[in-house]
Design a protein around this motif. Structure first.
Motif, PDB file in Angstrom:
ATOM      1  N   TRP A   1       2.415  -0.592   3.731  1.00 38.54           N
ATOM      2  CA  TRP A   1       1.112  -1.066   3.242  1.00 38.54           C
ATOM      3  C   TRP A   1       0.789  -2.365   3.987  1.00 38.54           C
ATOM      4  O   TRP A   1       1.530  -3.335   3.921  1.00 38.54           O
ATOM      5  CB  TRP A   1       1.131  -1.271   1.738  1.00 38.54           C
TER       6      TRP A   1
ATOM      7  N   ASP B   1      -7.438 -11.710  -6.368  1.00 40.08           N
ATOM      8  CA  ASP B   1      -6.461 -10.642  -6.111  1.00 40.08           C
ATOM      9  C   ASP B   1      -6.924  -9.706  -5.017  1.00 40.08           C
ATOM     10  O   ASP B   1      -6.333  -8.651  -4.798  1.00 40.08           O
ATOM     11  CB  ASP B   1      -6.179  -9.869  -7.402  1.00 40.08           C
TER      12      ASP B   1
ATOM     13  N   GLU C   1      -7.993   1.195  -5.688  1.00 42.78           N
ATOM     14  CA  GLU C   1      -7.585   0.854  -7.058  1.00 42.78           C
ATOM     15  C   GLU C   1      -8.831   0.475  -7.849  1.00 42.78           C
ATOM     16  O   GLU C   1      -9.559  -0.439  -7.474  1.00 42.78           O
ATOM     17  CB  GLU C   1      -6.623  -0.334  -7.048  1.00 42.78           C
TER      18      GLU C   1
ATOM     19  N   ARG D   1     -10.194  -2.643  -5.644  1.00 38.91           N
ATOM     20  CA  ARG D   1      -9.379  -3.272  -4.599  1.00 38.91           C
ATOM     21  C   ARG D   1      -8.964  -2.178  -3.618  1.00 38.91           C
ATOM     22  O   ARG D   1      -8.546  -1.093  -4.049  1.00 38.91           O
ATOM     23  CB  ARG D   1      -8.139  -3.921  -5.221  1.00 38.91           C
TER      24      ARG D   1
ATOM     25  N   SER E   1      -6.637  -0.973  -0.222  1.00 39.13           N
ATOM     26  CA  SER E   1      -5.475  -1.283   0.617  1.00 39.13           C
ATOM     27  C   SER E   1      -5.364  -0.190   1.671  1.00 39.13           C
ATOM     28  O   SER E   1      -5.808   0.943   1.442  1.00 39.13           O
ATOM     29  CB  SER E   1      -4.184  -1.301  -0.201  1.00 39.13           C
TER      30      SER E   1
ATOM     31  N   PRO F   1       2.412   1.296  -3.577  1.00 40.40           N
ATOM     32  CA  PRO F   1       3.232   0.103  -3.773  1.00 40.40           C
ATOM     33  C   PRO F   1       3.491  -0.080  -5.264  1.00 40.40           C
ATOM     34  O   PRO F   1       2.659   0.295  -6.089  1.00 40.40           O
ATOM     35  CB  PRO F   1       2.363  -1.028  -3.219  1.00 40.40           C
ATOM     36  N   GLY F   2       4.626  -0.593  -5.580  1.00 41.20           N
ATOM     37  CA  GLY F   2       5.013  -0.776  -6.977  1.00 41.20           C
ATOM     38  C   GLY F   2       3.929  -1.462  -7.786  1.00 41.20           C
ATOM     39  O   GLY F   2       3.678  -1.109  -8.939  1.00 41.20           O
ATOM     40  N   SER F   3       3.231  -2.398  -7.171  1.00 43.68           N
ATOM     41  CA  SER F   3       2.223  -3.165  -7.901  1.00 43.68           C
ATOM     42  C   SER F   3       1.052  -2.301  -8.333  1.00 43.68           C
ATOM     43  O   SER F   3       0.340  -2.610  -9.269  1.00 43.68           O
ATOM     44  CB  SER F   3       1.699  -4.298  -7.007  1.00 43.68           C
ATOM     45  N   ALA F   4       0.845  -1.208  -7.644  1.00 42.80           N
ATOM     46  CA  ALA F   4      -0.292  -0.343  -7.977  1.00 42.80           C
ATOM     47  C   ALA F   4       0.099   0.779  -8.932  1.00 42.80           C
ATOM     48  O   ALA F   4      -0.698   1.649  -9.241  1.00 42.80           O
ATOM     49  CB  ALA F   4      -0.863   0.254  -6.694  1.00 42.80           C
ATOM     50  N   ARG F   5       1.344   0.760  -9.358  1.00 38.21           N
ATOM     51  CA  ARG F   5       1.808   1.812 -10.268  1.00 38.21           C
ATOM     52  C   ARG F   5       1.978   1.249 -11.662  1.00 38.21           C
ATOM     53  O   ARG F   5       2.878   0.447 -11.889  1.00 38.21           O
ATOM     54  CB  ARG F   5       3.147   2.367  -9.794  1.00 38.21           C
TER      55      ARG F   5
ATOM     56  N   ASP G   1       4.603   5.200 -13.374  1.00 39.58           N
ATOM     57  CA  ASP G   1       5.999   5.079 -12.991  1.00 39.58           C
ATOM     58  C   ASP G   1       6.849   6.158 -13.655  1.00 39.58           C
ATOM     59  O   ASP G   1       7.678   6.811 -13.028  1.00 39.58           O
ATOM     60  CB  ASP G   1       6.502   3.692 -13.423  1.00 39.58           C
TER      61      ASP G   1
END
Lengths: 1213, 486
Positions: A440, A461, A493, A612, A614, A789-793, A798
């Protein structure tokens, strides 16, 4: 107060004996007797000719005159009265019924009622002459035990019954007949009580027992020993099934199958165990309401769920709820009270003292069941209609309990993660980026603007938040900068924000949004003249709205209004979508990416409020691991065709459509593609029934070209599969739809593909099934989200990824899941086999009930509310009885009830003598017939109440059914010879005096059961689901709806072919044809009396029905192979004849038969092929030990065929 | 007739009038042999008397009733509403709908858009100002001068089961005898070798409803009055054919044995019912020959076969059944009922009604012509009817050339021909939307009363006592419609 004794022979008012000539003029033989009685002689006359206009129905009453009520008939009507007691000449009634002037005469010609004959006029005159005394209707006064009459003939009477019968015979000057011979008597008794004839051995044993009580002992054995007890129950249950309108299908529209046979088995047990009649009645009427009701008692309440029900789409539920309750009220009235209550549904009862209010009061006991009026249609023919209960066997109960336990444990295990799995999962996640070239990129949002005036502000953000103007449609352009190139992924997102409606992701009032397209353009930072248009060819989203065409793939086509709806009005939280570009994009030295988010859907202001973006890289191998993305299903059709084959062959247009063009017309302009949200993957999808073709289609977005994509399919009656306009698979086959019927392999081009599946249907419901089989290593389902990416899950996503990973990669997990699936399936299998049965179940609060004007469901009269209650003329509920069906049952089984016991004993009488003591066994009301032996009827009724009185013989409990039956069958009346007496017949053509025993044809069930029994085929097995014996092919198909789950008759195997007839599956729209031929009713409504007709179709059935031919073959086989029969043909013929008729044939009869044996023997010896053919009829195998020549067996088969058709065989003397 | 047959026929006659049967014969007095054969001595139980003779001179001796199961659209067949073309897709005015009840299938529709028929209508000459018939039934047009159209038929039922039950039995709920059973009960048989009431069924192309045995059942009349289904596959009458390997002579021999033994039983028991059953067995034996002869139309001349169209040789088709109906009529069967299944066109009506109409048009026209040329039409009443009509508004999506129609009980068209009906007329009128009747409404009970009248029966006098009440086909309703009588 003197108790009213309607049948007492007191004759207070009229001692005079009417001249014989007068009596001869009466229609009914029962009405001659020594005295003139209002109840017997006058009321029927007035009821039939006068009460219609001068009875209790106020709405139809003429001249304000009631002839059923002395107050009105004797009243002074201004100088005259209808009836002047003692003075017929002054009575207007007499003037009017004797007046020849058509303008004056009563009943008037317009009524279509016969005027009174001379003798009838005379009767009325005499009655008035004697003071015109009125009496209450006999059956509405509780019976009391009359004295047993004295008789002159000694040594004939065996019990009280005989004295009543004999007294009547003596008064007619007729002697009773002598006892029938013992063979005849035994066969009569066996057929009457068990429905089967005695065997030669049983006859011999009886003949050998010369003791005085031999016959009584046989009766006792039938009631107390197996197999007779069960046979007795099976015989007695059959007429009750008619009365209770029992069947295995619902009767209306699809005539769907249903289970209520546990009620039938309850009935069998009730007879076998000799359940006292009061309990028999109470459990059927109100078993569910008994305190601490047992399972069996609840099952018994199914009596009132046996009625027909509808599942016709478009039928109005309220209408049928009324019909069901009316049926229950009317059936209960007919069966237990012999009253035609249903007549008062639309108006006051014309004849009986039942007002319309009273009908609805009675009806109110039955109209508060928790049932639908319109039942759903389901394919399962073994379902029970709600309310119902399951009736697992003990074994099923055990099995289920143990499996449920296993299932609970397995589920608990499934939820837990083993440390091993934890490690493997971490390794998968950790290694994914490296394996797939996923990175990413660091990017920055540098600009954001709205095309239509909204304010977009850049947030810390990196998201853009919309505010200010909120246009209906919009396009947001977001500009990102990033370092490198070689990009493939765009992540969108959608973030929730407190400033948005409801704190959701969208700007619409309800917080929802629809993204209709995403376009992007990359600009090289180093050289802004270098630009790339980015094509997205694949998309994935964590959540898609399901109630329309809202999948995320819609954003790939940017020109239309279709889009990705995020369902935010229902589910809070953020959303994420991933888009894949066709080619890598971006430039070394930095890229400026312009992304345009389009909001052009039909839904105003459905704009994402905070987005957002990415971008990321992904190598080609990883692209190949992405699953194909699919659109929802579109459908075109039905295209009707002349046949299933034509539907399959003919091209209707959609197959050639390689673009899924929604604007295109097919089928002469009648059809277009239309989205159908109900069509799903991995589901049995229904399409409209008929002889037709359907097309279903979808777009498939493949990230890379790929061959060998496997589909698992199912379809009705054949399919043809087209990909991008070319046929890739097909199969023409007649079959019902199920999952995974076959596989097809297809090749997908990179980018968009169009798949069309044609389903050809040759009738009945159509449908299809499809699922895509994941390729090895594919990031199937939610595994795609592992790329985020973990932040988007979010945590929820998860979990989904973890689950998807476990499903795809953890062998332990898959094993546990398979175990759960297996247990689930096993439980479902047991469940499907677990008997269910329909029962009564009260709603929490009873429905308010009103009189329905003219009985119409939608004409409830709010000014006429009614409470539950019984007709006033019949008494009232006992003190302390609850005012529900249980209270109703208590009222019925109280000895104060005038009808119940009389009705019951009369029906048993009818069972043996063909005609009841009251001929109209279904109507004890005013229009019912006067009893032939009124005192006997009352004596028997009290005997049933009390269970054995002074003259009742063996002591028995109250309501003891077998006690009553024993009394009847051990009487001399029952034992009389059936030889008719032409001299008596002239005076008593119907044998109502019972001077001989009435010879009658057996019932349908008895005829078939007997044939199976004497041929040795009968399989005696108690109860269980109904069975499907032989039936001519195609009968159901001819008449059934194609969508019906009882459309085709699938004949049973083995034992099912030879069970007793009461177990035969009863489809109401097409009842068992053989039974119908012999007068079985359709079971659509309560039938108290079957007719007994003689038709040529009956002869044809006895000769040619497969089961009778088979029975003849087996009877012949048995006769020829039975050992120990010396004497050749004659002895065999005698034995065969005796099996069928219970008698030895006379010598000339043996000679006749022997002659035929010789003829047939010669005939088949000359044509052995014919013999072979005949012997192949029926599934019963020939016994191994029989080594009989085919010609011989065929000859005897025809003899047996003749004997099974004999009058002496199908009748009981 | 072969010699064995001849001998046995003689034997049977002798047997029938022998001593065992004498008392029975005497009891029945002048009753014809035929009616004796068709019913049991016991069957009259509950009736006022034995078979009821006609109440007055009948115009029709028999009925051929063509029931179009599923309810065909009157708007697309016979009730011509040219004005609707201009109202395409307009909402049905409330002044027309008047809040009448709808089925559960369209009651939830947001709109009720008017769907004019897409079919062309032609005016065919008749005794009045012509009969408008749509292009779906061109052959029927050629016999328009024989037909009496009733455009103002109405019913109480809104769904198929109660609707068909009502048309067949005069009551919406199960339990009453069917029209054919009443005819059998009232008039008895005219043929000693065939059943009095025969039912023929053709499978359709569209959505098919269930046909329940009650539609030709005998209700509370005794079961010998129920319709006998004549089947196109398997045995034409249930259990008609002897089992494999059994020849006619075998059956005769076997039957002789039965009859000899039964005669002895009759003598022993003195039970007159034995003689009745002997007679029934003889009739069964004769039916085994008469029915195959009946259903075998290979002897029909080519012109006749051509008249009915190419399907006539395929058993079970409507064409084959129409020809069979004529053969049954010729042989004196009293009530012949043909069912054509599959007219329930809720969607895709234009395509489906084309198929259905094509299957029935030529055979029906042929039946009328064939009966006419044989002189049978004058005393054979032919009726064509569904159980209700269909709505002018579209069920589901309406397009220029596709639509569906829901059930419509308020008005629909049926037609009658022959048997004393006034030919070549139209009776009754509907409004511009074929939604309400504006002239001469005809209720189902009226239709029944009129048909019974033509059969010589007074519908108020044809009664049967059951549960204390005298039941009629027409319940307590119905009036004869004199305007359509010839």
């Amino acid at each position: 107060m003197h108790p009213i004794r309607p049948f007492a022979r007191a004759g207070v008012c009229f001692a005079a004996i009417l001249p014989l000539v007068l009596m001869a003029g009466l229609a009914a033989p029962a009405s001659d007797g020594p005295e003139l009685r209002y109840d017997r002689d006058i009321r029927p006359l007035l009821s039939d000719r006068c009460f219609r206009c001068h009875g209790q129905d106020a709405t139809k009453r003429r001249g304000k005159l009631r002839l059923d009520d002395p107050e009105s008939s004797l009243a002074d009507r201004g100088g005259y009265a209808a009836i002047v007691p003692g003075k017929p000449d002054e009575s207007e009634l007499v003037h009017r019924v004797t007046n020849p002037d058509p303008k004056e005469v009563m009943p008037p010609p317009s009524s279509n009622k016969r005027t009174l004959s001379a003798s009838e006029q005379e009767l009325v005159k005499r009655w008035i002459e004697r003071g015109a005394p009125y009496e209450p209707h006999w059956s509405f006064v509780a019976p009391t035990r009359p004295p047993v009459p004295e008789v002159r003939t000694a040594n004939w009477s065996r019990n009280a019954i005989d004295r009543f019968v004999l007294a009547r015979l003596e008064s007619e000057g007729v002697a009773p007949s002598a006892d029938a011979d013992r063979e005849t008597l035994l066969r009569r008794l066996f057929l009457d009580l068990t429905g089967l004839p005695p065997t030669p051995e049983e006859i011999d044993a009886f003949l050998a027992d010369r003791t005085a009580e031999a016959y009584e002992r046989v009766v006792d054995r039938i009631f107390s020993e197996e197999p007779y007890k069960t046979r007795y129950a099976e015989r007695m249950a059959t007429p009750w099934l008619d009365a209770a309108r029992y069947a295995d299908t619902c009767g209306i529209h699809t005539d769907a199958g249903r289970q209520i046979w546990p009620w039938r088995d309850w009935l069998l047990n009730a007879y076998r165990d000799n359940l006292p009649f009061d309990r028999f009645l109470t459990e059927q009427l109100a078993g569910d309401l008994l305190p601490d009701a047992t399972e069996q008692q609840r099952i018994a309440s199914g009596f009132n769920r046996n009625h027909v029900t509808t599942d016709e789409g478009g039928a109005i539920s309220e209408e049928y709820l009324v019909e069901y309750a009316v049926d229950r009220a009317a059936t209960t009235g007919s069966v237990f009270l012999a009253l035609t209550l249903g007549c008062a549904r639309c108006h006051e009862h014309k004849f009986d003292p039942i007002s319309q209010e009273e009908f609805y009061s009675f009806y109110a006991y039955f109209n508060s069941i928790g049932e639908p009026g319109l039942y759903s249609q389901l394919p399962d023919p073994d379902r029970a209609f709600e309310p119902f209960m399951t009736v697992p066997t003990a074994e099923q109960e055990r099995e289920l309990a143990s499996m449920q336990g296993d299932l609970g444990r397995a589920r608990a295990e499934l939820a837990a993660n083993t440390p091993e799995e934890e490690a493997q999962y971490a390794e998968f996640l950790g290694g994914l980026a490296a394996k797939s070239g996923l990175a990413w990129a660091t990017s920055a949002l540098v600009a954001a603007k709205s095309a239509n005036g909204a304010t977009l502000s850049i947030q810390p953000d990196g998201s853009a938040l919309a505010s200010g103007a909120n246009p209906d449609r919009d396009e947001h352009e977001l500009v990102l900068t990033t370092e490198g190139g070689g990009l493939r992924l765009l992540m969108v997102e959608a973030l929730a924000d407190p400033s948005l409606p409801e704190g959701r992701v969208g700007r619409a009032q309800n917080g929802n949004a629809v993204l209709s397209g995403v376009e992007a353009e990359a600009v090289a930072l180093a050289d802004r003249t270098q630009r790339q248009i980015v094509h997205f060819t694949w998309a994935w989203a964590d959540h898609e709205q399901e109630n329309g065409d809202f999948r995320v793939v819609n954003v790939l086509e940017t020109r239309d209004a279709l889009g990705w709806a995020v369902d935010a009005h229902r589910k809070p939280g953020g959303r994420v979508a991933l888009l894949l570009a066709e080619q890598p994009f971006g430039f070394d030295g930095g890229t400026e990416l312009h992304v345009r988010l389009q909001y052009n859907s039909a839904y105003s202001q459905h704009v994402l409020g905070r987005v957002r973006l990415s971008v990321g890289t992904l190598d080609p191998r990883a692209c190949d691991a992405l699953p194909s993305a699919v659109s929802g299903w579109y459908v075109a059709g039905p295209f009707p065709a002349e046949s299933g084959q034509a539907a399959f062959d003919q091209a209707f247009g959609p197959e050639a459509d390689a673009s899924l063009d929604l604007a295109r017309n097919f089928g002469g302009g009648n059809q277009t593609w239309r989205f159908d949200e109900n069509l799903r993957d991995e589901k049995l999808n229904d399409l409209a029934a008929g002889v037709n073709a359907f097309y279903v289609a979808r777009r498939i977005f493949a990230p890379t070209a790929r061959n060998k994509v496997e589909l698992s399919l199912g379809s009705d009656d054949g399919f043809r599969l087209f990909l991008n306009g070319k046929e890739v698979a097909s199969h023409r086959v007649d079959r019902p739809l199920s999952a995974d019927q076959e596989r097809a392999t297809i090749e997908l081009a990179a980018g968009v593909n169009v798949m069309v599946m044609k389903i050809a249907n040759s009738g009945g419901p159509a449908g299809f099934f499809q699922r895509t089989i994941a390729r090895d290593g594919e990031l199937a389902g939610d595994l795609v989200a592992a790329l985020l990416p973990g932040s988007a899950r979010a945590a929820e996503l998860d979990l989904r990824v973890r689950l998807a990973w476990k499903t795809a990669f953890s062998p332990g997990y898959r094993a546990r899941r398979e175990r759960i699936t297996l247990l689930g399936r096993q439980i479902a299998e047991i469940d499907a086999k677990t008997p269910r049965t329909m029962v009564m179940e009260e709603m929490a609060a009873p429905r308010p009930t009103f009189v329905l004007a003219r009985g119409a469901y939608d004409k409830a009269d709010p000014s006429r509310p009614v409470e539950r209650g019984v007709p006033a003329a019949l008494g009232r509920l006992p003190e302390n009885a609850p005012n529900d069906r249980l209270g109703l049952a208590r009222w019925m089984t109280s000895t104060a009830n005038p009808l119940v016991a009389r009705v019951a004993v009369n029906r048993w009488w009818e069972l043996f003598f063909g005609i009841g003591i009251v001929r109209t066994s279904e109507d004890f009301g005013m229009q019912g017939e006067w009893p032939s032996h009124p005192e006997l009827l009352d004596w028997l009724a009290v005997e049933l109440h009390e269970g054995g009185g002074p003259a009742g013989g063996a002591a028995a409990g109250p309501w003891d059914v077998q006690h009553l039956l024993r009394l009847i069958v051990t009487s001399s009346t029952y034992r009389q010879s059936s030889r008719q007496r032409p001299d008596v017949r002239e005076r008593d053509p119907e044998d109502r005096w019972l001077s001989w025993f009435p010879r009658r044809r057996l019932t349908a069930e008895q005829i078939r059961d007997q044939a199976l029994y004497v041929s040795g085929l009968l399989v005696e097995k108690f109860g269980g689901p109904s069975v499907k014996p032989y039936q001519p092919d195609g009968l159901w198909n001819e008449v059934a709806m194609p969508a019906s789950n009882t459309r085709s008759y699938v004949r049973g195997e083995g034992e099912d072919l030879w069970r007793r007839s009461l177990y035969t599956y009863w489809k109401r729209a097409c009842p068992p044809p053989l039974l119908q031929t012999f007068d079985a009713p359709t079971r659509e409504s309560c039938t108290i009396r079957r007719a007994s007709t003689d038709t040529p179709l009956q002869a044809l059935a006895l000769w040619n029905d497969e089961q009778f031919v088979e029975a003849a073959r087996m009877l012949a086989q048995r006769t020829l192979s039975e050992g120990g029969v010396p004497g050749g043909d004659d002895a065999r013929l005698k034995r065969m004849f005796r099996r069928c008729t219970g008698h030895e044939p006379a010598a000339d009869e043996v000679a006749l038969m022997a002659g035929k044996v010789a003829e047939f023997r010669e005939r088949f010896a000359a044509a052995p092929a014919d013999a072979e053919k005949l012997l192949k009829v029926g599934a019963a195998p020939p016994p191994m030990e029989a080594k009989v020549a085919p010609a011989e067996l065929a000859a005897w088969t025809l003899i047996a065929n003749a004997l099974l058709s004999l009058d002496a065989t199908i009748c009981r003397s | 007739m072969d010699p064995i047959e001849r001998r046995h026929l003689a034997l049977t006659r002798r047997r029938f009038f022998s001593s065992t049967a004498r008392s029975l014969g005497a009891a029945l007095g002048t009753t014809a042999l035929a009616s004796l054969l068709s019913r049991s001595a016991r069957a009259a139980e509950g009736a006022h008397a034995g078979p009821l003779l006609p109440h007055f001179a009948p115009k029709a001796k028999r009925v051929i009733y063509l029931h179009m199961e599923g309810a065909p659209s009157q708007i697309d067949l016979f009730d011509h509403k040219p004005g609707l073309k201009e109202r395409f897709n307009e909402d049905l005015p409330d002044s027309i709908r008047m809040g009448q009840r709808l089925t559960g299938m369209t009651s939830g529709q947001a709109r009720f858009p008017v769907a004019p028929s897409i079919f062309q209508f032609t005016r065919y000459p008749n005794q009045m100002d012509g009969a408008w018939i749509s292009e779906l039934m061109p052959q029927l047009g050629t016999v328009a001068h024989e037909l009496c159209f009733i455009h103002s038929m109405q019913t109480d039922a809104i769904n198929h089961e109660p609707g068909i039950t009502f048309f067949q039995t005069g009551n919406q709920q199960p339990g009453r005898p069917s029209f054919g059973a009443w005819a059998s009960y009232g008039l008895g048989s005219m043929n000693e070798n065939l059943p009095t009431f025969v039912v023929l069924i053709t499978q359709g192309f569209g959505n098919m409803q269930a046909l329940s045995a009650r539609f030709w059942g005998s209700g509370f009349l005794s079961s010998d009055h129920q319709g006998c289904k004549l089947r196109s596959a398997g045995d034409p009458v249930l259990y008609l054919n002897d089992p494999p390997g059994v020849a006619r002579a075998d059956r005769r021999r076997m039957l002789d044995l039965v009859l000899e033994l039964d005669e002895r039983e009759a003598a022993r028991s003195l039970d007159p019912e034995v003689a009745t059953r002997i007679a029934q067995a003889e009739m069964a034996y004769r039916m085994q020959m008469s029915v195959p002869e009946l259903v075998d139309s290979t002897g029909e001349d080519a012109r006749t076969l051509e008249l009915y169209g190419p399907d006539v040789t395929k058993p079970g088709t409507f064409a084959a059944n129409c020809l069979l109906a004529r053969r049954l009529a010729e042989r004196g069967v009293r009530f012949i009922q043909l069912y054509m299944r599959g007219w329930d066109q809720h969607g895709n009506l234009p395509a489906e009604i084309r198929l259905q109409s094509k299957a029935v048009d030529q055979p029906i026209a042929a039946l009328i012509k064939d009966l006419g040329q044989r002189g049978l039409l004058e005393d054979t009443l032919v009726m064509w009817a569904g159980e209700f009509g269909r709505t002018v508004y579209s069920q589901g999506t309406l397009s220029a050339d596709n639509y569906g129609r829901d059930h419509h009980p308020r008005c629909f068209t049926i037609w009658l021909a022959g048997g004393g009906i006034k030919p070549g007329i139209s009776y009754g009128r509907t409004d511009d939307y074929s939604y309400n009747i504006v002239e001469n409404p005809v209720e189902v009970h009226d239709l029944h009363a009129t048909l019974l009248h033509l059969l010589g029966l007074d519908h108020e006098k044809l009664t049967f006592r059951h549960q204390g009440r005298d039941f009629r086909l027409t319940d307590v309703f119905g009036k004869v419609i004199p305007e359509i009588l010839g």
